[in-house]
Design an enzyme around this catalytic site. Structure first.
Site, PDB file in Angstrom:
ATOM      1  CB  THR A 136      -0.956   0.027   1.217  1.00  0.00           C
ATOM      2  OG1 THR A 136      -0.182   0.179   2.421  1.00  0.00           O
ATOM      3  CG2 THR A 136      -1.801  -1.234   1.301  1.00  0.00           C
TER       4      THR A 136
ATOM      5  CE1 TYR B  42       4.008   8.954  10.461  1.00  0.00           C
ATOM      6  CE2 TYR B  42       5.821   9.131  12.027  1.00  0.00           C
ATOM      7  CZ  TYR B  42       5.324   8.675  10.826  1.00  0.00           C
ATOM      8  OH  TYR B  42       6.124   7.937   9.981  1.00  0.00           O
TER       9      TYR B  42
HETATM   10  P1  NDP Z   1       5.738   9.439   1.037  1.00  0.00           P
HETATM   11  O1  NDP Z   1       4.928  10.614   1.414  1.00  0.00           O
HETATM   12  O2  NDP Z   1       6.949   9.624   0.196  1.00  0.00           O
HETATM   13  O3  NDP Z   1       4.796   8.361   0.299  1.00  0.00           O
HETATM   14  C1  NDP Z   1       3.577   7.987   0.884  1.00  0.00           C
HETATM   15  C2  NDP Z   1       2.855   7.027  -0.039  1.00  0.00           C
HETATM   16  O4  NDP Z   1       1.658   6.620   0.621  1.00  0.00           O
HETATM   17  C3  NDP Z   1       2.450   7.653  -1.355  1.00  0.00           C
HETATM   18  O5  NDP Z   1       2.481   6.662  -2.361  1.00  0.00           O
HETATM   19  C4  NDP Z   1       1.000   8.070  -1.086  1.00  0.00           C
HETATM   20  O6  NDP Z   1       0.233   8.168  -2.267  1.00  0.00           O
HETATM   21  C5  NDP Z   1       0.546   6.911  -0.214  1.00  0.00           C
HETATM   22  N1  NDP Z   1      -0.624   7.189   0.627  1.00  0.00           N
HETATM   23  C6  NDP Z   1      -0.750   8.117   1.598  1.00  0.00           C
HETATM   24  N2  NDP Z   1      -1.967   8.047   2.149  1.00  0.00           N
HETATM   25  C7  NDP Z   1      -2.622   7.046   1.511  1.00  0.00           C
HETATM   26  C8  NDP Z   1      -3.899   6.483   1.638  1.00  0.00           C
HETATM   27  N3  NDP Z   1      -4.785   6.942   2.528  1.00  0.00           N
HETATM   28  N4  NDP Z   1      -4.257   5.468   0.821  1.00  0.00           N
HETATM   29  C9  NDP Z   1      -3.381   4.982  -0.091  1.00  0.00           C
HETATM   30  N5  NDP Z   1      -2.144   5.470  -0.261  1.00  0.00           N
HETATM   31  C10 NDP Z   1      -1.765   6.492   0.548  1.00  0.00           C
HETATM   32  O7  NDP Z   1       6.101   8.718   2.405  1.00  0.00           O
HETATM   33  P2  NDP Z   1       7.258   7.669   2.792  1.00  0.00           P
HETATM   34  O8  NDP Z   1       7.576   6.815   1.640  1.00  0.00           O
HETATM   35  O9  NDP Z   1       8.324   8.414   3.472  1.00  0.00           O
HETATM   36  O10 NDP Z   1       6.492   6.832   3.916  1.00  0.00           O
HETATM   37  C11 NDP Z   1       6.038   5.497   3.721  1.00  0.00           C
HETATM   38  C12 NDP Z   1       5.774   4.885   5.097  1.00  0.00           C
HETATM   39  O11 NDP Z   1       6.988   4.894   5.853  1.00  0.00           O
HETATM   40  C13 NDP Z   1       4.741   5.642   5.929  1.00  0.00           C
HETATM   41  O12 NDP Z   1       3.929   4.735   6.637  1.00  0.00           O
HETATM   42  C14 NDP Z   1       5.601   6.439   6.892  1.00  0.00           C
HETATM   43  O13 NDP Z   1       4.915   6.755   8.069  1.00  0.00           O
HETATM   44  C15 NDP Z   1       6.733   5.476   7.120  1.00  0.00           C
HETATM   45  N6  NDP Z   1       7.930   6.121   7.645  1.00  0.00           N
HETATM   46  C16 NDP Z   1       8.618   7.053   6.901  1.00  0.00           C
HETATM   47  C17 NDP Z   1       9.726   7.678   7.415  1.00  0.00           C
HETATM   48  C18 NDP Z   1      10.513   8.697   6.673  1.00  0.00           C
HETATM   49  O14 NDP Z   1      11.432   9.319   7.288  1.00  0.00           O
HETATM   50  N7  NDP Z   1      10.254   8.934   5.390  1.00  0.00           N
HETATM   51  C19 NDP Z   1      10.204   7.366   8.786  1.00  0.00           C
HETATM   52  C20 NDP Z   1       9.401   6.381   9.464  1.00  0.00           C
HETATM   53  C21 NDP Z   1       8.325   5.785   8.910  1.00  0.00           C
HETATM   54  P3  NDP Z   1      -0.715   9.462  -2.582  1.00  0.00           P
HETATM   55  O15 NDP Z   1       0.204  10.615  -2.770  1.00  0.00           O
HETATM   56  O16 NDP Z   1      -1.442   9.075  -3.807  1.00  0.00           O
HETATM   57  O17 NDP Z   1      -1.593   9.631  -1.384  1.00  0.00           O
END
Ligand code: NDP
Length: 244
Positions: free
Chosen positions: A9, A154
């Site tokens: 996802t 968060y």
């Molecule tokens: P990004 O913002 O780069 O990417 C997030 C992704 O999730 C996008 O593809 C977005 O697509 C999708 N998304 C968000 N909300 C939804 C939703 N409701 N339904 C379906 N898709 C959704 O984030 P990251 O890659 O950095 O984060 C990925 C995961 O890693 C998250 O769970 C985050 O909390 C976790 N994480 C990240 C860290 C970091 O430093 N980057 C640190 C710790 C954890 P769209 O734009 O279409 O919504």
């Protein structure tokens, strides 16, 4: 032998995209998902199909909405096949004082980072239990273990996700389905784009590895965990360059 299917996802960019590429490179058929960024997801789908010669399906669905998550997994089951690996990665951050946060903003953070994992697991667990195989991996955060100021919602959501992981692992261990989480430190994605150069440098100065983690490193660990012995379950595996 049946081709294995991994569903990630939130995989149009960032960590989810890197995880999808790692699984595709390993020969998995891959299901991509996002909420808004359809063109990025379609581009990744083409890249995966042409580079790795595996099947790829892209589905636009907001996994924080139970009906949309249910519809998504029904479409995957009827059009693509049974999922072997679910990576619950979709997440959003919210940076600000708790006193400035509205109840709607709170609910959005909790629904996207925590409830979405429940909605997705609920849909795939029956088929995994029926065949007594499958893997579930949550993408969590170190803030879920220790809490971060300005990120209370968060932190609460990821803390809940960690405990959900442990509880679900107990529930599914008799069915041979490992459930684990990766608690990421600071990873170089758009999620941190709001930080100024000075804020970013201050953060890096605190990380013993002297750098941010890369999405590709999280992808590699996710793939490794998909091959780990099934006795490894209920674990929150921290990947933070030594920060905590
Ligand atoms: P990004 O913002 O780069 O990417 C997030 C992704 O999730 C996008 O593809 C977005 O697509 C999708 N998304 C968000 N909300 C939804 C939703 N409701 N339904 C379906 N898709 C959704 O984030 P990251 O890659 O950095 O984060 C990925 C995961 O890693 C998250 O769970 C985050 O909390 C976790 N994480 C990240 C860290 C970091 O430093 N980057 C640190 C710790 C954890 P769209 O734009 O279409 O919504």
């Amino acid at each position: 032998m049946k081709q294995k299917i991994a569903c990630i996802t939130g995989s149009s960019r960032g960590i989810g995209k890197a995880i999808a590429l790692c699984f595709a490179q390993d020969g998995y058929d891959v299901v991509l998902n996002c909420r808004n960024s359809i063109s990025q997801m379609e581009q990744l789908k083409s890249e995966i199909e042409t580079t790795y010669s595996v099947r790829c399906m892209g589905i636009c669905a907001d996994v924080s909405v139970p009906e949309q998550a249910a519809h998504m997994f029904q479409s995957i089951a009827s059009e693509f096949g049974e999922i072997d690996v679910l990576v619950s990665n979709a997440g959003i951050s919210f940076f600000g004082l708790i006193s400035d946060m509205t109840p709607l903003e709170w609910q959005n953070v909790i629904n996207t980072n925590l409830s979405s994992a429940f909605y997705c697991c609920k849909e795939i667990i029956p088929s995994m239990v029926a065949k007594k195989s499958g893997r579930i991996l949550m993408i969590s955060s170190i803030w879920g273990s220790c809490g971060a100021s300005y990120e209370a919602a968060y932190s609460a959501a990821k803390g809940g996700l960690n405990t959900f992981t442990k509880a679900l692992a107990k529930e599914l261990a008799p069915s041979h389905i490992p459930v684990n989480a990766i608690a990421c430190g600071v990873i170089d994605t758009e999620m941190n784009a709001h930080l100024t150069a000075e804020e970013m440098q201050a953060l890096i100065d605190e990380i013993p590895a002297c750098r941010l983690g890369t999405p590709e490193e999280v992808g590699q660990l996710a793939l490794l965990l998909s091959k780990a012995p099934e006795y490894l379950t209920g674990q929150i595996i921290t990947m933070d360059g030594g920060l905590l």
